[in-house]
Structure formats: C-alpha cells, structure tokens
Design a protein around this motif. Structure first.
Motif, PDB file in Angstrom:
ATOM      1  N   THR A 127      -6.735   8.653   2.252  1.00 50.65           N
ATOM      2  CA  THR A 127      -7.444   9.184   1.092  1.00 50.65           C
ATOM      3  C   THR A 127      -8.650   8.324   0.729  1.00 50.65           C
ATOM      4  OG1 THR A 127      -5.854   8.013  -0.257  1.00 50.65           O
ATOM      5  CG2 THR A 127      -5.462  10.347   0.073  1.00 50.65           C
ATOM      6  N   PRO A 142       4.933  22.205  -8.860  1.00 50.11           N
ATOM      7  CA  PRO A 142       4.280  22.658  -7.628  1.00 50.11           C
ATOM      8  C   PRO A 142       4.790  23.986  -7.071  1.00 50.11           C
ATOM      9  CG  PRO A 142       5.854  20.928  -7.139  1.00 50.11           C
ATOM     10  CD  PRO A 142       5.903  21.144  -8.629  1.00 50.11           C
ATOM     11  N   LYS A 173      -2.077  21.456   9.589  1.00 49.18           N
ATOM     12  CA  LYS A 173      -1.126  22.198   8.778  1.00 49.18           C
ATOM     13  C   LYS A 173      -1.088  23.648   9.219  1.00 49.18           C
ATOM     14  CE  LYS A 173       0.386  22.464   4.227  1.00 49.18           C
ATOM     15  NZ  LYS A 173       0.166  22.504   2.818  1.00 49.18           N
ATOM     16  N   GLU A 211       4.433   3.609   7.560  1.00 49.27           N
ATOM     17  CA  GLU A 211       3.992   4.968   7.206  1.00 49.27           C
ATOM     18  C   GLU A 211       3.148   5.015   5.942  1.00 49.27           C
ATOM     19  OE1 GLU A 211       7.221   7.726   6.822  1.00 49.27           O
ATOM     20  OE2 GLU A 211       7.858   7.454   8.888  1.00 49.27           O
ATOM     21  N   SER A 212       3.645   4.325   4.930  1.00 52.55           N
ATOM     22  CA  SER A 212       2.995   4.410   3.642  1.00 52.55           C
ATOM     23  C   SER A 212       1.617   3.742   3.678  1.00 52.55           C
ATOM     24  CB  SER A 212       3.876   3.742   2.591  1.00 52.55           C
ATOM     25  OG  SER A 212       3.773   4.395   1.378  1.00 52.55           O
ATOM     26  N   THR A 213       1.534   2.623   4.384  1.00 49.66           N
ATOM     27  CA  THR A 213       0.272   1.914   4.519  1.00 49.66           C
ATOM     28  C   THR A 213      -0.729   2.787   5.255  1.00 49.66           C
ATOM     29  OG1 THR A 213       1.567  -0.102   4.726  1.00 49.66           O
ATOM     30  CG2 THR A 213      -0.754  -0.243   5.333  1.00 49.66           C
ATOM     31  N   TRP A 214      -0.237   3.413   6.327  1.00 45.86           N
ATOM     32  CA  TRP A 214      -1.069   4.299   7.132  1.00 45.86           C
ATOM     33  C   TRP A 214      -1.643   5.409   6.263  1.00 45.86           C
ATOM     34  CZ3 TRP A 214       0.029   9.519   8.661  1.00 45.86           C
ATOM     35  CH2 TRP A 214      -0.753  10.004   9.704  1.00 45.86           C
ATOM     36  N   PHE A 215      -0.773   6.026   5.468  1.00 44.16           N
ATOM     37  CA  PHE A 215      -1.231   7.164   4.685  1.00 44.16           C
ATOM     38  C   PHE A 215      -2.181   6.735   3.581  1.00 44.16           C
ATOM     39  CE2 PHE A 215      -0.896  10.616   1.576  1.00 44.16           C
ATOM     40  CZ  PHE A 215      -1.261  11.659   2.403  1.00 44.16           C
ATOM     41  N   ALA A 216      -1.950   5.524   3.028  1.00 38.47           N
ATOM     42  CA  ALA A 216      -2.812   5.052   1.947  1.00 38.47           C
ATOM     43  C   ALA A 216      -4.263   4.973   2.417  1.00 38.47           C
ATOM     44  CB  ALA A 216      -2.329   3.697   1.446  1.00 38.47           C
ATOM     45  N   ARG A 247     -10.081  11.075  -3.006  1.00 39.90           N
ATOM     46  CA  ARG A 247      -9.520  12.404  -3.151  1.00 39.90           C
ATOM     47  C   ARG A 247      -9.475  13.112  -1.804  1.00 39.90           C
ATOM     48  NH1 ARG A 247      -6.272  13.978  -5.198  1.00 39.90           N
ATOM     49  NH2 ARG A 247      -6.859  16.121  -4.815  1.00 39.90           N
ATOM     50  N   ARG A 248      -9.815  12.393  -0.768  1.00 39.29           N
ATOM     51  CA  ARG A 248      -9.926  13.032   0.534  1.00 39.29           C
ATOM     52  C   ARG A 248      -8.568  13.545   1.012  1.00 39.29           C
ATOM     53  NH1 ARG A 248     -13.313  10.156   5.203  1.00 39.29           N
ATOM     54  NH2 ARG A 248     -14.683   9.943   3.436  1.00 39.29           N
ATOM     55  N   LEU A 249      -8.566  14.739   1.559  1.00 44.77           N
ATOM     56  CA  LEU A 249      -7.338  15.302   2.095  1.00 44.77           C
ATOM     57  C   LEU A 249      -7.048  14.693   3.459  1.00 44.77           C
ATOM     58  CD1 LEU A 249      -8.114  19.066   1.448  1.00 44.77           C
ATOM     59  CD2 LEU A 249      -6.847  17.526  -0.019  1.00 44.77           C
ATOM     60  N   GLU A 250      -5.786  14.659   3.819  1.00 41.73           N
ATOM     61  CA  GLU A 250      -5.456  14.103   5.125  1.00 41.73           C
ATOM     62  C   GLU A 250      -5.949  15.026   6.239  1.00 41.73           C
ATOM     63  OE1 GLU A 250      -3.312  16.119   3.879  1.00 41.73           O
ATOM     64  OE2 GLU A 250      -2.242  17.063   5.523  1.00 41.73           O
ATOM     65  N   GLN A 285      -1.556  19.855  -3.757  1.00 40.70           N
ATOM     66  CA  GLN A 285      -1.236  20.099  -5.168  1.00 40.70           C
ATOM     67  C   GLN A 285       0.173  19.572  -5.491  1.00 40.70           C
ATOM     68  OE1 GLN A 285      -0.655  24.185  -5.938  1.00 40.70           O
ATOM     69  NE2 GLN A 285      -0.832  24.018  -8.157  1.00 40.70           N
ATOM     70  N   PRO A 307       0.840  -1.203   0.000  1.00 43.46           N
ATOM     71  CA  PRO A 307       0.000   0.000   0.000  1.00 43.46           C
ATOM     72  C   PRO A 307       0.874   1.252   0.000  1.00 43.46           C
ATOM     73  CG  PRO A 307      -0.410  -1.366   1.956  1.00 43.46           C
ATOM     74  CD  PRO A 307       0.777  -1.934   1.257  1.00 43.46           C
ATOM     75  N   TRP A 348      -1.720  15.229  11.997  1.00 46.56           N
ATOM     76  CA  TRP A 348      -1.190  16.572  12.213  1.00 46.56           C
ATOM     77  C   TRP A 348      -2.185  17.615  11.684  1.00 46.56           C
ATOM     78  CZ3 TRP A 348       1.425  13.202   8.659  1.00 46.56           C
ATOM     79  CH2 TRP A 348       1.024  13.391   7.323  1.00 46.56           C
ATOM     80  N   GLY A 385       2.885  26.175  -5.934  1.00 49.12           N
ATOM     81  CA  GLY A 385       2.084  26.416  -4.740  1.00 49.12           C
ATOM     82  C   GLY A 385       1.087  27.543  -4.880  1.00 49.12           C
TER      83      GLY A 385
END
Lengths: 328, 573
Positions: free
Chosen positions: B433, B134, B445, B425-430, B467-470, A48, A30, B443, B136
């Motif tokens: 969204t 980017p 921002k 980490e990567s699994t968690w973040f996956a 597409r959900r933001l963290e 972005q 994942p 966290w 910004g």
C-alpha cells in the motif's frame, strides 16, 4: 518489612514498564491484523472489507488514542477482543489456552522435577555405581536435545508409525468436554506424547543440579558425624542430605513455574496442543495485538509473582538475608 | 419500470442454469439421505461461535454458502449457466440505470418467517448506514461518491429494484452476490460488524448449529430449505485444524471429505494415504509480477519487455511450482480462467514476450542503453546509476519463493542485479500500500467477468500513496484501458464486451504494467469413500474449491450424497 516493600515497589514499576512495552512492541512490527487476514485470503476479500475490518478492530485512530483506550480497558480488566478469534474476548482465549498449558507444562515440570530429583539423589548417593554411570550421562545428553527433535521423533515413531498414540490435539474432538471418565481418559491419553517430550528433556537439568548439591553436602561434617553415629543409610540420605539439597531446588522450581504460562511452543505446535505457546505464535504471525498483549501481561505477572515468592522463600529460609535487610 | 422502457429479460439464462443443475444431479431419485460431511475450509486455532456472514475473520468462512445463500451464484467455470438462488431472474433496464430482481416464491427463513424483498432492502439499508459493515455492495454515499448503487426499493414482496448512479450492464455482478439477512432478527442488532450471530436464522441448506466446541462443531440440515428433498447430507462437520501439517496428516488418513490445501506432491503426500483420496487442481487466477513503474529502471518499457523475455517460464512451471501451475499464453495478466474471452489472433503478435529468449532480452537492453557503465559486471541505467533491486515474496509460500528465485537467476543471467527477498506475510503486505517496493509477485482477483479483474488492476482512484490497492501496485495509469472498461460495462452484448476487452488486452501487452507469470492452481482435494456427486475433471459442473469466495461451493455441497455402500456401513453400526 522494608525489604519486602522495596521488592514490591520494584515489581510494580516493572509491571508498568512491561504493560507499556506490551502495547508498543506488537505495533512496531510492520502490517496489522486486518492486512494479515487479507493476505491469507489472497485477495478474496474486497478492499472495502479490509477497511471495514480495520475499523471494527479499532485500528483507525492514532497510536496514542489506541494506547489510551488500551490502558482504560486494562483498568477495567478488559484485555480487548482477539482479532484472530473475533469477537471472542482475548481474556477468554487466554484462559482457555492457559488451562491446557498449565496442565501440560505444569504436570511436565512436576514430573521432571520429581523424577530428576530422585535420579540425582540416587546418582549422588551411589556415586560411580552402574546407575550413576548409566543415567547421569544419558540424562545430561537428553537435556541437550532440542524439543523439536524429541517431539518430532515421538510423533513419528509412536503416533505415525506404531499408531499407539493420537497424532495431536488435547482430546478426541468427537467427545463432549466435561468431567466424565471418557473425556478425562482421552485427555490423559492425548497428553502422553507431549508430556513425554517435555519430561525427557527436562529431567537432566534437575538430575544434574540435585546430584551436584548432594555430592557437596555428602562431604559435610554433619554427614560424617551421622555416619559415625551409625545412623541407617536411608535415614542419612533422606533426612540429612536430600532434605537440605532440596532447598535450592525448590527455589528454582518456583522460578521455573513463573515461566510455565509461557507455554511449550515447539511441543504444542508439533502436537497441535491448544496451549499458550501455540496460540501466541499464531497471534504474532497474525498480529493479534490483544492476544499478544494479554499473553505478555500474563507472563510478566507470573514471572514477577514467582520471583516474589522465591524472594520470600529465601528470606524465610536464609536468616542472614533477613538480618541484613533489617539493618538496611 | 413502465412499458416505455424496453426490458431485456434474463430468464432464459435462469432456465439454462436450471437445466445445468438438473444435469449435475441426474440420479436424483436414487439419492440416500444422511451422513456427516467433514470439511476443512480454513485453519484456525480454536473455533469461535460466530456465524455472521459478513465477518471475514471467522463467520464468513462457514456462514456464507452453507448457512446463508446469495441471490445468484455465477457459474464462473461455465459462463451463462448460472445458478439462481434466492432470486430466480433479474432484468437490467435498457438505459442500464436500474436492475430489477424477482425473488424465489415460498422461501422461508429457518425460524419459519417468510423471506421477502423487505429482507433484501433491509440488508442494503444496513450496509448503507454502517459503512464499516462489509456487505460488499458498491453504495453511493458522501464517502463514496463514485459508488454504483444509489438505492434499493421494494416493488412487491417478491420484487425489488436497484437504482444505479451511472449506466452499467454489470451491476448485477455486484448485487447478485449479496447474502440477504433476516430483517426480523437483524433489525435489533446494535452493531452488525461485531455481532457474532451465534444462533443463525438463515435460508441456506444447513442452519442448525449443533455440538459446538472450540475443537469441532456441526451445522445440520435446514428442514425448511426451499429446494425440497435437499440437502441430502444431514450435517456438515468442521474439525479445527491449526496448520497445514495437521490438516495433511488427517487428510492423508482419509479423515477429511473435502479440503483445499496447497501441496507440492499430491500423489505422495495425499493419494498414497487412502485409495479414496482424489484431487484436481484446475487453473485459477493468474500470478503476475508488479514492477514499481514509478522509478527506474522499471519505468522503461524496453526494460520491462526484456524482463519478460528473460524469464524461463517453462522451468518455473515444471520445477519451481512443482508442475502444478498452468501456462498463460499472452502477456495480458490473466489466463486460462478467462480463456473464452481471448481474441488469440489479435494477441498473437505479443506472444514473443512470453517466450524465453535471453539473447533477445540482452540485445534489447544493449540497444536502450542498459549497459555496464561502472565495470562492476552488472548493467546500469542509461544515466549511469547502478541497477540493483529486490524481488519480494512472503516466506513459506514455497512455490512463489521458488518462482522468485528463478526470476532472480534469470535476470542475473542477462546482467541485471536482482536479489530474492523473503519476508513475513504481514511485512510483505505492508509494503504494497505504501508503494515501498521494487518487484512484487501478486495474485489477481477473479471475478464473474474479466471486467472485475481489470478494473481493480487499473483502478485510478486507488493510486494515492498509502491507499494503493494490491492489484494496481504497478502504479501505471493507462487511460485507454479505463475507457475501454467503461464501454465494456455499458453493453450487455457479449460480442461487444469482447471487443472492448480485446482493447484492454492489447494495451496491457503493449505497455506491460505487469509481467505475466502463470495461472495458480485452485486447490481441491476430496475423499470419495463416503459421499458421491463430487466435481471431477470429467464432470466439472462448477469450480470445485471449498474456500471462502467461491459461492459455487453451495451448489457443490447440495449435489453431494451418501454412497450406497457407505450408507450400508452407517446402518450396520
């Protein structure tokens, strides 16, 4: 000849299978490289930017499109761009790390092989002597140690406490890398502890297998005959016993070398040594697909090559095998 | 732009900012030039020669703030005392539909070419034609119809105007933080996203890359830097460190001048190693729990209130996070970082949600039907379905893992069956969204004003699956909040902004889309044996952190200079 062709065919098939797995295995995990970076920055990057990075990393097409692109690139000898060390080609990072790994693990393998073989030889020749009763169990015991324990003990004792050796890295970073005495000296100095941690563990294996083979050989009739003929001990040991006992060791050295490019993960991590093991670990954590694929490809290739060499060596050394293959 | 539009000038702000920077560098005449500052802003396996300020895998860490400068540095620690950089002033038009910037005269790129409005406009156009680059800026386009900035136009060499798609008093927060690129160099770059920019041409204090290897590189002073006499330091030296352990060994031995590494016991692991090793961990942005409010039991407000009251935040602060986090007063998702924005009186009645009260939590659950219906010892939903869920956290983030462990124990104490689940980490973040989660720790921002933080937390266009933001994974839509945020963005009057923000605060406390935990520490360690001028707790002129995303680090590094005794040492060698 047919035997060789058949083996070659097998290796080619194995290589193609490995190449396909190399692509899919990292992607089964994942997450992706861009997301990993986003997490490590704990959101200090905009959404972005995250999307932009996905596009820049070529992760926006379908998996099939990406696979086709991967195969096409491979056919051109291009392993893709490392996402961790963007935009360095993965092949450059691999070669850099492979150089250090080849040096560290290669030297460690040769050293432990040489020392282990000598230890095993003398232990078998003087079976039950003080040398044998001391070193055989000690080496066998060290062989059972995990690399993490040995590496950490050496780091703690000789680098942190006594400060005889540096805490890590492959050389003093204030030096300009090049073929000069100062730099080479620094490389050697920095390699002492990582080398020691690898050699200490590996000696036992060679020691034991050499000792066992020797003991079997020393009971053979031709050794008894040689003794009866009154040949010198040294001549019997080196020319008659050790030489024959070396054959299986050399085959297994060839196979061991196949795995040299796998790196020495724990040692490289503990001593911050810039080798393939350490790079691959980070690449897996950060989902650096190009690097993982490249490293697996490297490893597959060298393991298959080593197997082929071992096959050929066997063919060369063992006439029975040759006869059978001619018949088949 | 004519006299018909009344223009509110913000030059006063600029004057104040100058005063602040002068104050920070009061002993200017006594400064000695020279020295190499050793910094560890990030960890990497090997250095790559990439100085593209908009490459976030490598370049931005070093190129932003040190090599490239933004138009404006917001002083988040002291709002209103900003640091004008490539711009000296800006005005937002009275109808809030454009912002005019005045650039600093006499600035030259490191290759001698003059810096002008052309470069800014070019950077905007580059971002517009490469949506994947980017920069910004929130640019309006076919793919981003709600984008804020429509165009940038040059008025004269030192003036440009940014036109907006809708009235906004906050547009300058997006525009000011951009790092302009030199048109005469980048116009020939085919793809800016993959451009490594190995020989940077820039306007920042350090622009000359020297002695580059995969293990270490140096960036040395820009002789053409606009702030005459600065920087005091000759070179910035970046050794490569691949992990926390290696960084800490070197830092402990006093070999790194400036770093920002997480550590649980700084006195023992850092200060003990060298008497010049110092640290300060001010309160940073908040960590909150996001509950998946699209499913039971998290969709129930009483459940969320009970959840909040069940947490022993004192224990989490003192033990789970090693005493390094800072208490947050109100259940509003943000804390000390924005304390100047609180209306404590209006929020007082929500204080109880931040207090450890398992008894009241249990009573609240009982009243609302969250009782044990199947006799297994755990509470169930009012409809009888069992409650059992996971609290997810990346493995190895020890303070947060401890926190989540405490949360699960607190919940189990009131009869709620919650488990800790650590993931890579990567699994968690996956999972974020996809909306594929029960409870996550996350966290927030930080931004120049709380508006930025809340508009991400309640962004409605980022709520589609995948597409959900963290920042808005809680999944709640609260129109009152979005309306209040819109009103906030349409006034420049701070008192009025505060009024709208209080509306947001009250809505968050009322509806609890997130469970507020604590303010994370901002990691900052330094060794003062060689250099002086450091940000300290007594002289906190800017946020002190070294990591990417803190433009104030550019102000900080300009204020550092060799110590006299250290200079004597250098001379003797």
């Amino acid at each position: 000849m047919r035997f060789i062709l058949r083996r070659l065919g097998f290796y080619c098939a194995a290589f193609v299978v490995a190449l396909t797995l190399n692509f899919f295995i990292p992607r089964l995990m994942p997450g992706d490289p861009a997301a990993t970076l986003f997490v490590s920055l704990r959101g200090r990057m905009s959404q972005q930017s995250l999307d932009a990075m996905r596009a820049a990393y070529g992760l926006d097409g379908s998996l099939w499109d990406q696979f086709v692109a991967y195969v096409v690139r491979l056919l051109h000898g291009d392993l893709g761009v490392s996402t961790v060390n963007f935009p360095q080609p993965a092949s450059e990072m691999l070669l850099y790390a492979a150089g250090w790994t080849l040096f560290l693990v290669g030297v460690a393998t040769l050293l432990s092989f040489g020392v282990g073989i000598l230890f095993g030889m003398f232990a078998a020749w003087r079976r039950g002597s003080f040398f044998d009763t001391l070193f055989t169990p000690v080496n066998v015991m060290l062989n059972a140690f995990t690399p993490a324990v040995v590496a950490l003990l050496l780091l703690y004792g000789f680098a942190l406490q006594l400060q005889w050796f540096p805490l890590g890295r492959a050389y003093d970073i204030d030096l300009e890398p090049g073929l000069n005495m100062a730099f080479m000296g620094s490389v050697l100095y920095h390699s002492v502890l990582p080398l020691a941690s690898l050699v200490i563990i590996a000696i036992g294996g060679w020691h034991l297998s050499m000792r066992n083979t020797m003991i079997n050989l020393l009971n053979e009739d031709y050794i008894t005959l040689a003794r009866a003929k009154g040949l010198s001990g040294r001549r019997i040991l080196f020319r008659y016993a050790a030489r024959n006992a070396m054959l299986p060791q050399i085959t297994s050295l060839a196979l061991t070398f196949g795995f040299v490019l796998g790196g020495a993960l724990i040692t490289e991590v503990v001593f911050n040594y810039p080798g393939l093991g350490k790079f691959t670990l980070a690449a897996i954590e950060k989902r650096d697909y190009a690097f993982i694929q490249g490293q697996l490809l490297f490893l597959t290739f060298t393991v298959l090559l080593a197997n082929l060499i071992a096959d050929l060596l066997n063919l060369l050394l063992d006439p029975r095998l040759r006869d059978r293959s001619e018949l088949a | 732009m004519k006299a018909t539009t009344k223009i509110k000038t913000q030059s006063l702000m600029a004057c104040l900012a100058l005063a602040a920077s002068v104050q920070a560098a009061e002993t200017d005449q006594n400064r000695i030039h020279g020295g190499e500052l050793v910094l560890a802003p990030t960890q990497t396996n090997a250095h790559v020669r990439n100085f593209n300020p908009y490459n976030f895998s490598v370049g931005a860490f070093y190129a932003q703030d040190f090599i490239y400068e933004p138009l404006w540095i917001y002083n988040i620690a002291h709002p209103g005392h900003d640091f004008p950089r490539l711009a000296v002033a800006f005005e937002t038009a009275d109808d809030l539909r454009s912002v005019t910037y005045h650039l600093r005269p006499g600035v030259k790129w490191s290759d001698g070419q003059p810096f002008s409005a052309d470069d800014v406009v070019f950077t905007f156009e580059l971002a517009k034609s490469h949506p994947a680059f980017p920069v910004g800026l929130d640019i309006q386009s076919d793919s981003n119809p709600n984008g804020l900035i429509v165009s940038m136009e040059k008025i004269d060499d030192l003036t440009f105007v940014a036109r907006l798609s809708k009235p906004s008093a906050l547009a300058h927060e997006h525009i000011g933080v951009m790092y302009p690129l030199p048109r005469h160099v980048w116009k020939d770059v085919r793809d800016p996203t993959t451009f490594a920019n190995p020989e940077p041409v820039a306007t920042g204090p350090f622009t000359e890359v020297r002695s580059f290897s995969m293990s270490q590189f140096k960036v040395c002073r820009n002789e053409k830097y606009w702030d005459a006499g600065k920087p005091y330091i000759d070179c910035l030296k970046f050794p490569q460190y691949s992990g926390n352990d290696q960084t800490m060994l070197a830092a402990r031995a006093g070999k790194i001048d400036w770093l920002g590494d997480g550590m649980s016991d700084p006195e023992k692991t850092y200060v003990n190693g060298d008497k010049h090793n110092k640290y300060w961990f001010p309160a940073g942005a908040n960590a909150n729990l996001h509950l998946n409010t699209r499913k039971a039991p998290f969709s129930s407000l009483p459940f969320r209130q009970a959840f909040s009251m069940a947490l022993n935040r004192r224990f989490i602060l003192d033990v789970a996070t090693f005493g390094l986090t800072t208490e947050t007063q109100f259940p509003i998702g943000t804390g000390e970082l924005y304390k100047e924005w609180y209306d404590a009186e209006a929020l007082q009645s929500y204080r109880y949600l931040m207090e450890y009260n398992p008894k009241r939590a249990k009573a609240l659950l009982d009243e609302n039907g969250f009782v044990d219906r199947d006799g297994d010892g755990w509470r169930d939903n009012p409809d009888g379905s069992p409650i059992e869920f996971k609290l997810a956290v990346p493995s190895g983030w020890s303070d947060w893992v401890n926190t989540m462990m405490t949360v699960s124990e607190n919940l189990r104490d009131i009869g709620v069956n919650a488990h800790l689940s650590t993931q890579d980490e990567s699994t968690w973040f996956a999972g974020t969204t996809q909306g594929d989660f029960d409870v996550y720790i996350m966290w927030t921002k930080p931004s120049a004003t709380p508006h930025g933080t809340y508009s991400l937390m309640f962004a409605t266009d980022g709520l589609a699956e995948g597409r959900r933001l963290e920042q808005n994974m809680h999944g709640m839509v609260i129109p009152e909040i979005n309306q209040a945020l819109d009103r906030f963005a349409q006034t420049q009057d701070r008192a009025e902004q505060k009024k709208w923000l209080t509306q947001v605060h009250k809505q968050v406390a009322e509806k609890l889309p997130v469970i507020t935990l604590f303010a994370n520490p901002d990691w900052y360690q330094y060794n003062d044996s060689r250099f002086q001028g450091w940000v300290t707790q007594d002289n906190p002129y800017v946020r002190p952190m070294l990591h990417l995303g803190v433009p104030e680090r550019g102000v900080h590094v300009l204020n550092l200079s060799l110590r006299k005794d250290a200079a004597a040492q250098v001379a003797r060698q």
